[in-house]
Design a protein around this motif. Structure first.
Motif, PDB file in Angstrom:
ATOM      1  N   THR A   1      39.923  30.044  43.209  1.00 14.45           N
ATOM      2  CA  THR A   1      39.077  31.481  42.787  1.00 14.45           C
ATOM      3  C   THR A   1      39.872  32.551  42.136  1.00 14.45           C
ATOM      4  O   THR A   1      39.837  33.142  40.962  1.00 14.45           O
TER       5      THR A   1
ATOM      6  N   CYS B   1      41.709  31.109  38.975  1.00 15.58           N
ATOM      7  CA  CYS B   1      40.624  31.179  37.948  1.00 15.58           C
ATOM      8  C   CYS B   1      40.471  32.466  37.204  1.00 15.58           C
ATOM      9  O   CYS B   1      40.494  32.449  35.893  1.00 15.58           O
TER      10      CYS B   1
ATOM     11  N   PRO C   1      34.588  31.652  38.472  1.00 13.89           N
ATOM     12  CA  PRO C   1      34.507  30.702  39.298  1.00 13.89           C
ATOM     13  C   PRO C   1      33.055  30.645  39.848  1.00 13.89           C
ATOM     14  O   PRO C   1      32.761  29.301  40.133  1.00 13.89           O
TER      15      PRO C   1
ATOM     16  N   THR D   1      32.000  20.735  43.732  1.00 18.23           N
ATOM     17  CA  THR D   1      32.897  21.660  44.289  1.00 18.23           C
ATOM     18  C   THR D   1      32.995  21.339  45.845  1.00 18.23           C
ATOM     19  O   THR D   1      32.565  22.182  46.698  1.00 18.23           O
TER      20      THR D   1
ATOM     21  N   ILE E   1      36.915  24.205  47.991  1.00 17.94           N
ATOM     22  CA  ILE E   1      37.123  25.354  47.241  1.00 17.94           C
ATOM     23  C   ILE E   1      38.399  26.369  47.870  1.00 17.94           C
ATOM     24  O   ILE E   1      38.111  26.530  48.912  1.00 17.94           O
TER      25      ILE E   1
ATOM     26  N   ILE F   1      39.753  29.659  48.490  1.00 17.63           N
ATOM     27  CA  ILE F   1      39.213  30.933  48.652  1.00 17.63           C
ATOM     28  C   ILE F   1      40.462  31.866  48.791  1.00 17.63           C
ATOM     29  O   ILE F   1      41.259  32.000  49.464  1.00 17.63           O
TER      30      ILE F   1
ATOM     31  N   ILE G   1      36.836  39.680  43.234  1.00 19.42           N
ATOM     32  CA  ILE G   1      36.027  38.375  43.207  1.00 19.42           C
ATOM     33  C   ILE G   1      34.657  38.824  43.856  1.00 19.42           C
ATOM     34  O   ILE G   1      34.522  39.356  44.939  1.00 19.42           O
TER      35      ILE G   1
ATOM     36  N   TRP H   1      32.264  37.811  46.054  1.00 17.00           N
ATOM     37  CA  TRP H   1      32.064  36.789  47.211  1.00 17.00           C
ATOM     38  C   TRP H   1      30.740  36.399  47.493  1.00 17.00           C
ATOM     39  O   TRP H   1      30.558  35.188  47.627  1.00 17.00           O
TER      40      TRP H   1
ATOM     41  N   LEU I   1      29.621  34.029  44.836  1.00 14.53           N
ATOM     42  CA  LEU I   1      30.219  32.567  44.984  1.00 14.53           C
ATOM     43  C   LEU I   1      29.754  32.104  46.181  1.00 14.53           C
ATOM     44  O   LEU I   1      29.447  30.659  45.827  1.00 14.53           O
TER      45      LEU I   1
ATOM     46  N   CYS J   1      28.143  28.262  46.207  1.00 16.27           N
ATOM     47  CA  CYS J   1      28.771  27.064  46.828  1.00 16.27           C
ATOM     48  C   CYS J   1      27.668  26.548  48.028  1.00 16.27           C
ATOM     49  O   CYS J   1      27.711  25.145  47.926  1.00 16.27           O
TER      50      CYS J   1
ATOM     51  N   TYR K   1      35.566  25.674  52.695  1.00 19.37           N
ATOM     52  CA  TYR K   1      36.294  26.629  52.299  1.00 19.37           C
ATOM     53  C   TYR K   1      37.647  26.674  52.635  1.00 19.37           C
ATOM     54  O   TYR K   1      37.966  26.449  53.902  1.00 19.37           O
TER      55      TYR K   1
END
Length: 284
Positions: free
Chosen positions: A196, A199, A206, A217, A220, A222, A239, A241, A244, A248, A257
């Motif tokens: 993340t 990216c 992400p 995915t 991933i 974190i 980010i 979260w 995200l 996910c 994670y």
């Protein structure tokens, strides 16, 4: 817009997302986890200096923090049997390994598979591709075909191969990003391990990537990103979260994670402990 089958494109995408969600739920059940619960591991590169000094003590500390698994980035001279014993003694699983491209090619692949069988790992993630092999769009297409072949070879062992991003994968080549060229050209068995922080640093999104390639995915990284606070812990940066995690846990097919924290200014073990505590505050 409709597809050649006459099905509306929106409906086809919806069905694809539903399939990814079903596959994710099945994977959760196999791990003995409740729906919506993704376990958390840590990439050992985050605490590599501690591992070099005292691998058993570092693994014990990570388990004490509450981590359920570790992802390797080297084996510190241990045999697979010795490493598996260390994991078992500390109640930890292996949620993946970062292994160089040359260990996944040719005769080396069989040795890599054998070692990872021994430590109970099914995710073989390539963390970097040499620059000379990724200069053009055609290079990335060639790499996609290579990874498809590797995926077929490790499947009988119950394993998957994948690729982990840095930031170079989001600079367009001939109108497309390397990430899209690569994952647009590989089969679904090839894992896109999104990092993340890397990216976003490279100009990627992400959340969009998880949605663009549903079900792929499986793990991933974190990692936080912050323009204002370069040393920010997970949850203290830029980010999104919540978005995200939602991606996910609905379409990503995410089984792990994996926390990664690489800022040298912070002591490594307290840093990954802090990151995990912040994730718990977010309900993870």
């Amino acid at each position: 817009m409709t597809t050649k089958s006459g099905m509306p494109r929106r409906e086809m995408l919806r069905m694809g997302a539903a399939g990814a969600a079903a596959a994710w739920a099945t994977a959760r059940a196999k791990l003995g986890l409740a729906a919506g619960k993704v376990p958390i591991g840590v990439q050992l590169y985050s605490v590599r200096h501690d591992c070099e000094k005292d691998l058993p003590g570092t693994l014990k500390a990570l388990k004490g923090f509450g981590y359920e698994a570790v992802e390797f980035a080297g084996y510190y001279g241990r045999t697979a049997a010795d490493m598996r014993k260390l994991l078992d003694d500390n109640g930890l699983k292996c949620c993946g390994t970062h292994t160089s491209l040359d260990t996944l090619e040719g005769d080396a692949l069989a040795k890599t598979v054998e070692y990872n069988k021994g430590i109970g790992n099914k995710f073989l993630i390539c963390p970097w591709i040499p620059e000379e092999r990724r200069k053009t769009a055609e290079d990335w297409k060639t790499l996609a075909a290579l990874f498809d072949g590797m995926a077929d070879k490790v499947a009988p062992a119950g394993m998957r191969v994948g690729y982990h991003n840095h930031n170079v994968e989001f600079t367009p080549l001939e109108g497309k990003t390397p990430w899209d060229l690569f994952f647009g050209g590989t089969k679904k068995a090839v894992i896109q391990q999104v990092d993340t922080g890397n990216c976003i640093e490279g100009g990627g999104d992400p959340v969009a990537l998880v949605k663009r390639f549903p079900g792929r995915t499986a793990s991933i990284h974190i990692k936080e990103f912050s323009k204002a606070k370069p040393d920010a812990f997970i949850g203290d940066g830029d980010i999104p979260w919540k978005a995200l995690f939602e991606a996910c846990e609905t379409v990503g097919g995410t089984e792990w994670y994996i926390v990664e924290y690489e800022r040298e200014k912070q002591p490594a073990l307290p840093a990954v402990d802090h990151c995990l505590k912040n994730l718990r505050k977010m309900g993870k």
